[in-house]
Design an enzyme around this catalytic site. Sequence first.
Site, PDB file in Angstrom:
ATOM      1  N   HIS A   1       1.346 -38.256 105.657  1.00  0.00           N
ATOM      2  CA  HIS A   1       1.942 -36.936 105.454  1.00  0.00           C
ATOM      3  C   HIS A   1       0.857 -36.038 104.865  1.00  0.00           C
ATOM      4  O   HIS A   1       0.093 -36.476 104.010  1.00  0.00           O
ATOM      5  CB  HIS A   1       3.116 -36.986 104.468  1.00  0.00           C
ATOM      6  CG  HIS A   1       3.459 -35.621 103.955  1.00  0.00           C
ATOM      7  ND1 HIS A   1       4.232 -34.744 104.678  1.00  0.00           N
ATOM      8  CD2 HIS A   1       3.077 -34.956 102.833  1.00  0.00           C
ATOM      9  CE1 HIS A   1       4.325 -33.591 104.008  1.00  0.00           C
ATOM     10  NE2 HIS A   1       3.630 -33.701 102.887  1.00  0.00           N
TER      11      HIS A   1
ATOM     12  N   ARG B   1      -4.109 -39.627 113.258  1.00  0.00           N
ATOM     13  CA  ARG B   1      -2.948 -40.061 114.054  1.00  0.00           C
ATOM     14  C   ARG B   1      -3.356 -40.416 115.488  1.00  0.00           C
ATOM     15  O   ARG B   1      -2.832 -41.368 116.069  1.00  0.00           O
ATOM     16  CB  ARG B   1      -1.890 -38.966 114.046  1.00  0.00           C
ATOM     17  CG  ARG B   1      -1.174 -38.855 112.692  1.00  0.00           C
ATOM     18  CD  ARG B   1      -0.360 -37.580 112.588  1.00  0.00           C
ATOM     19  NE  ARG B   1       0.505 -37.551 111.401  1.00  0.00           N
ATOM     20  CZ  ARG B   1       1.156 -36.460 110.995  1.00  0.00           C
ATOM     21  NH1 ARG B   1       1.029 -35.319 111.675  1.00  0.00           N
ATOM     22  NH2 ARG B   1       1.921 -36.502 109.924  1.00  0.00           N
TER      23      ARG B   1
HETATM   24  P1  GDP Z   1       4.378 -33.351 109.938  1.00  0.00           P
HETATM   25  O1  GDP Z   1       4.263 -32.197 108.966  1.00  0.00           O
HETATM   26  O2  GDP Z   1       3.280 -33.337 110.965  1.00  0.00           O
HETATM   27  O3  GDP Z   1       4.479 -34.705 109.261  1.00  0.00           O
HETATM   28  O4  GDP Z   1       5.738 -33.168 110.765  1.00  0.00           O
HETATM   29  P2  GDP Z   1       7.170 -32.571 110.348  1.00  0.00           P
HETATM   30  O5  GDP Z   1       7.135 -32.020 108.963  1.00  0.00           O
HETATM   31  O6  GDP Z   1       7.633 -31.700 111.460  1.00  0.00           O
HETATM   32  O7  GDP Z   1       8.108 -33.870 110.405  1.00  0.00           O
HETATM   33  C1  GDP Z   1       8.133 -34.779 109.325  1.00  0.00           C
HETATM   34  C2  GDP Z   1       8.116 -36.196 109.844  1.00  0.00           C
HETATM   35  O8  GDP Z   1       9.330 -36.481 110.572  1.00  0.00           O
HETATM   36  C3  GDP Z   1       7.013 -36.532 110.840  1.00  0.00           C
HETATM   37  O9  GDP Z   1       5.773 -36.787 110.233  1.00  0.00           O
HETATM   38  C4  GDP Z   1       7.593 -37.752 111.522  1.00  0.00           C
HETATM   39  O10 GDP Z   1       7.375 -38.947 110.742  1.00  0.00           O
HETATM   40  C5  GDP Z   1       9.099 -37.457 111.567  1.00  0.00           C
HETATM   41  N1  GDP Z   1       9.505 -36.850 112.841  1.00  0.00           N
HETATM   42  C6  GDP Z   1       9.183 -35.588 113.253  1.00  0.00           C
HETATM   43  N2  GDP Z   1       9.706 -35.343 114.474  1.00  0.00           N
HETATM   44  C7  GDP Z   1      10.385 -36.455 114.835  1.00  0.00           C
HETATM   45  C8  GDP Z   1      11.158 -36.812 116.011  1.00  0.00           C
HETATM   46  O11 GDP Z   1      11.297 -36.051 116.967  1.00  0.00           O
HETATM   47  N3  GDP Z   1      11.738 -38.037 116.021  1.00  0.00           N
HETATM   48  C9  GDP Z   1      11.596 -38.923 115.006  1.00  0.00           C
HETATM   49  N4  GDP Z   1      12.209 -40.099 115.108  1.00  0.00           N
HETATM   50  N5  GDP Z   1      10.867 -38.627 113.898  1.00  0.00           N
HETATM   51  C10 GDP Z   1      10.267 -37.418 113.803  1.00  0.00           C
HETATM   52 MG    MG Z   2       5.637 -31.400 107.594  1.00  0.00          MG
END
Ligand code: GDP
Ligand code: MG
Length: 176
Positions: free
Chosen positions: A159, A136
């Site tokens: 992901h 990333r």
């Molecule tokens: P990951 O496990 O690192 O992919 O993160 P999470 O499981 O917390 O979130 C899932 C996905 O949601 C992330 O990979 C992002 O594509 C999206 N996302 C997370 N936080 C945000 C945010 O604050 N705003 C927006 N627009 N998308 C988000």
């Molecule tokens: Mg996640």
Amino acid sequence: MIEKTLVLIKPDAFKRRLTGEIIARFERVGLKLEKMKLIKPTKEIVERHYPDDEEWLELVGEKTIKTYQKYNLNLIDDLGTDDALEIGKKIRKWLIQYVVSGPVVAIVISGNHAVEVVRKLVGNTVPVFAELGTIRGDYSLDSPDFADKEKRSIQNLVHASGNKQEAKKEIALWFS
Ligand code: GDP
Ligand code: MG
């Protein structure tokens, strides 16, 4: 300790022809590709992948709130709310639209501490926070405020399962 984990090459990475580059990063540390397929996912599978779970939604919302605090930005302007759960729900909706826009490449990866190692290679959820040398950090520059203003998910290429339990569930979902 050999583990398995699930990786999805998200639609932005696939469209940018980064699939090979990303897979190479997993292989070069010694992880092994167990299963792989290119698919246009249904809404149903993506909804099950990102379940409507209040605990997870709140966590996602809280992370967003922290980023807004860090940059002294206004949550209400971009998201219309400062409630973590409500923010999480909005993000989930955008996230499902993003992943469904496919195609995606689903991969089962195995190796020593594969869950943790893959997360390390992938880097921080927010590309602007992700270290150089991570997928990333090297190939993207999105952030919550930028994405939320446009009412879309953060585009962060990959992901990767967050823990062993998530990995087990996600592998069963994508490769049943
Ligand atoms: P990951 O496990 O690192 O992919 O993160 P999470 O499981 O917390 O979130 C899932 C996905 O949601 C992330 O990979 C992002 O594509 C999206 N996302 C997370 N936080 C945000 C945010 O604050 N705003 C927006 N627009 N998308 C988000
Ligand atoms: Mg996640």
